[in-house]
Design a protein around this motif. Sequence first.
Motif, PDB file in Angstrom:
ATOM      1  N   GLU A 351       0.829  -1.219   0.000  1.00 35.66           N
ATOM      2  CA  GLU A 351       0.000   0.000   0.000  1.00 35.66           C
ATOM      3  C   GLU A 351       0.858   1.262   0.000  1.00 35.66           C
ATOM      4  N   VAL A 352       1.948   1.259   0.769  1.00 35.03           N
ATOM      5  CA  VAL A 352       2.785   2.460   0.849  1.00 35.03           C
ATOM      6  C   VAL A 352       3.501   2.735  -0.467  1.00 35.03           C
ATOM      7  N   LEU A 353       3.598   1.715  -1.315  1.00 37.07           N
ATOM      8  CA  LEU A 353       4.229   1.881  -2.631  1.00 37.07           C
ATOM      9  C   LEU A 353       3.211   2.170  -3.726  1.00 37.07           C
ATOM     10  N   GLY A 354       1.943   1.990  -3.430  1.00 34.67           N
ATOM     11  CA  GLY A 354       0.939   2.058  -4.478  1.00 34.67           C
ATOM     12  C   GLY A 354       1.027   0.877  -5.418  1.00 34.67           C
ATOM     13  N   ALA A 355       1.592  -0.228  -4.933  1.00 31.61           N
ATOM     14  CA  ALA A 355       1.784  -1.430  -5.750  1.00 31.61           C
ATOM     15  C   ALA A 355       0.687  -2.447  -5.440  1.00 31.61           C
ATOM     16  N   PRO A 356       0.407  -3.357  -6.372  1.00 32.83           N
ATOM     17  CA  PRO A 356      -0.581  -4.413  -6.099  1.00 32.83           C
ATOM     18  C   PRO A 356       0.003  -5.486  -5.185  1.00 32.83           C
ATOM     19  N   SER A 357      -0.874  -6.233  -4.569  1.00 32.27           N
ATOM     20  CA  SER A 357      -0.453  -7.378  -3.763  1.00 32.27           C
ATOM     21  C   SER A 357      -1.511  -8.463  -3.875  1.00 32.27           C
ATOM     22  N   VAL A 358      -1.092  -9.702  -3.587  1.00 35.24           N
ATOM     23  CA  VAL A 358      -2.004 -10.841  -3.598  1.00 35.24           C
ATOM     24  C   VAL A 358      -1.659 -11.742  -2.416  1.00 35.24           C
ATOM     25  N   TYR A 359      -2.688 -12.161  -1.695  1.00 33.97           N
ATOM     26  CA  TYR A 359      -2.519 -12.966  -0.483  1.00 33.97           C
ATOM     27  C   TYR A 359      -3.510 -14.120  -0.522  1.00 33.97           C
ATOM     28  N   TRP A 360      -3.084 -15.305  -0.095  1.00 31.46           N
ATOM     29  CA  TRP A 360      -3.958 -16.469  -0.148  1.00 31.46           C
ATOM     30  C   TRP A 360      -3.669 -17.401   1.028  1.00 31.46           C
ATOM     31  N   MET A 361      -4.508 -18.411   1.180  1.00 28.17           N
ATOM     32  CA  MET A 361      -4.384 -19.403   2.255  1.00 28.17           C
ATOM     33  C   MET A 361      -4.021 -20.760   1.670  1.00 28.17           C
ATOM     34  N   PHE A 362      -3.197 -21.524   2.402  1.00 26.42           N
ATOM     35  CA  PHE A 362      -2.946 -22.909   1.997  1.00 26.42           C
ATOM     36  C   PHE A 362      -3.270 -23.838   3.162  1.00 26.42           C
ATOM     37  N   GLY A 363      -3.824 -25.014   2.815  1.00 27.05           N
ATOM     38  CA  GLY A 363      -4.377 -25.914   3.820  1.00 27.05           C
ATOM     39  C   GLY A 363      -3.343 -26.618   4.670  1.00 27.05           C
ATOM     40  N   ALA A 364      -3.777 -27.061   5.871  1.00 23.66           N
ATOM     41  CA  ALA A 364      -2.861 -27.611   6.865  1.00 23.66           C
ATOM     42  C   ALA A 364      -3.061 -29.086   7.165  1.00 23.66           C
ATOM     43  N   PHE A 365      -4.213 -29.666   6.781  1.00 18.88           N
ATOM     44  CA  PHE A 365      -4.529 -31.024   7.227  1.00 18.88           C
ATOM     45  C   PHE A 365      -4.796 -31.953   6.052  1.00 18.88           C
ATOM     46  N   SER A 366      -4.244 -33.175   6.135  1.00 14.86           N
ATOM     47  CA  SER A 366      -4.419 -34.166   5.077  1.00 14.86           C
ATOM     48  C   SER A 366      -5.873 -34.638   5.023  1.00 14.86           C
ATOM     49  N   GLN A 367      -6.266 -35.157   3.865  1.00 14.84           N
ATOM     50  CA  GLN A 367      -7.625 -35.689   3.720  1.00 14.84           C
ATOM     51  C   GLN A 367      -7.862 -36.824   4.707  1.00 14.84           C
ATOM     52  N   GLU A 368      -6.850 -37.650   4.917  1.00 19.88           N
ATOM     53  CA  GLU A 368      -6.987 -38.771   5.856  1.00 19.88           C
ATOM     54  C   GLU A 368      -7.276 -38.266   7.274  1.00 19.88           C
ATOM     55  N   ARG A 369      -6.605 -37.218   7.659  1.00 18.74           N
ATOM     56  CA  ARG A 369      -6.819 -36.685   9.009  1.00 18.74           C
ATOM     57  C   ARG A 369      -8.179 -36.004   9.120  1.00 18.74           C
ATOM     58  N   LEU A 370      -8.574 -35.286   8.080  1.00 17.46           N
ATOM     59  CA  LEU A 370      -9.892 -34.660   8.083  1.00 17.46           C
ATOM     60  C   LEU A 370     -10.989 -35.710   8.171  1.00 17.46           C
ATOM     61  N   ASP A 371     -10.815 -36.809   7.421  1.00 17.81           N
ATOM     62  CA  ASP A 371     -11.807 -37.884   7.443  1.00 17.81           C
ATOM     63  C   ASP A 371     -11.867 -38.556   8.810  1.00 17.81           C
ATOM     64  N   ALA A 372     -10.707 -38.733   9.435  1.00 14.95           N
ATOM     65  CA  ALA A 372     -10.640 -39.465  10.702  1.00 14.95           C
ATOM     66  C   ALA A 372     -11.089 -38.623  11.889  1.00 14.95           C
ATOM     67  N   GLU A 373     -10.751 -37.342  11.872  1.00 18.34           N
ATOM     68  CA  GLU A 373     -10.970 -36.509  13.062  1.00 18.34           C
ATOM     69  C   GLU A 373     -12.056 -35.464  12.898  1.00 18.34           C
ATOM     70  N   GLY A 374     -12.512 -35.237  11.663  1.00 15.13           N
ATOM     71  CA  GLY A 374     -13.560 -34.236  11.467  1.00 15.13           C
ATOM     72  C   GLY A 374     -13.015 -32.832  11.659  1.00 15.13           C
TER      73      GLY A 374
END
Length: 414
Positions: A351-374
Amino acid sequence: MTTATTYFELSDTRQAEMHDLYRHLHAHPELSMQETRTAEFILQKLQALGLEAFLCGGTGVVGVLRNGDGPVVGYRADTDGLPMQEDTGLDHASTETGTLADGTAVPVMHGCGHDTHITVALTAAQLLSENQDTWSGTAVFIFQPGEETAAGAKAMVEDGLWDKAPTPEIIYGQHVWPGLAGSVNISSGTAMAMADSWKITVRGRQAHGSQPEQSIDPIVLGAHMVVRIQTIVAREIHPMKNAVVTIGTFHAGLKENIIPATAEFSVNVRTFDIDVRTRVLESLRRIIRAEADASGAPAPLIEEISSFPQCYNDPASADALITELQATLGEDRVNVVPPVMGSEDFGLLAEVLGAPSVYWMFGAFSQERLDAEGDLPGNHSPHFAPDVEPTLSTGVRAALTALLSRMGTSRVRL
């Protein structure tokens, strides 16, 4: 960028080194703006990779990797831990302690995943350093302290960050969250909310509990403020606009038969829209002062605790990155989502530069763990323990995809 494809190698040995790096960082967190050992560790790692590296903003670190002519692109990772007692049961769980500004000794944990952010950024820097035939330009890695308190980005900017480092044409950043590992969530436009936190000291008049007529009761007065504040969103903000007003703490008194002289509470405001933010904060001041006046009390003391800027993803840049991430991770692993009410000071850097930026999220838990623990614990939980893989590798792939979408001389895949 040409259509040729070059593949970076994240070998078993390199991946094991990355995991060891993560475990070390997880075991040794430091509080916001106190990341002295962390900063020195990062500085040494960057210098060993051949980057120009220097401290900025106290405990912030900047690493500059130059590779001929081309765009200057920034990438930010935050570095601070939280005042929390870890309860993950990990072999590399933190046993570190720290001291808050008021002198209180507290346990410290990387309960928001900033250890993963540092690991990803250092690994991305290493891979860029080792594969300079695939890109050209300058990568600026920003290891920012104090994200949890909104102090770090401001400190680095005020310390002359963009006088000391090359000025980027765009800045990227990402954050781990309790979603599916291997996937990312990204918004086009507003990504995260602005956040404003205040401490309010309600001033009354102390008296014996049996003689309330001699008091101005700050507990009753503060309670009226708290209740009336809840009407701001319900009755002053357009129903199609977003705002959250939370009273997070309320403290008063030491004994049941003494009406105290003061009460203290804290308020946190989340908004997406600048005009809505202005309206909410103005209404807060009006209500707090008016309730005090109605009680015949002295004017309350209003102090700012923190203020997080808007986190806004430049739509054109975000849409371009979405296409690149889909090509790298797979279309089913890239989720275009609405903004979230969480907050970040990342946006200030561009913002202080007047430049663009992009921010995103990346996941933390494996499908196996999500399935097992909810439902699994999220950020700021003492139980937050991301699966090391594919979390870290996905973070590295996403970071490199963003950087090389601007600097790559060929389509690079990891």
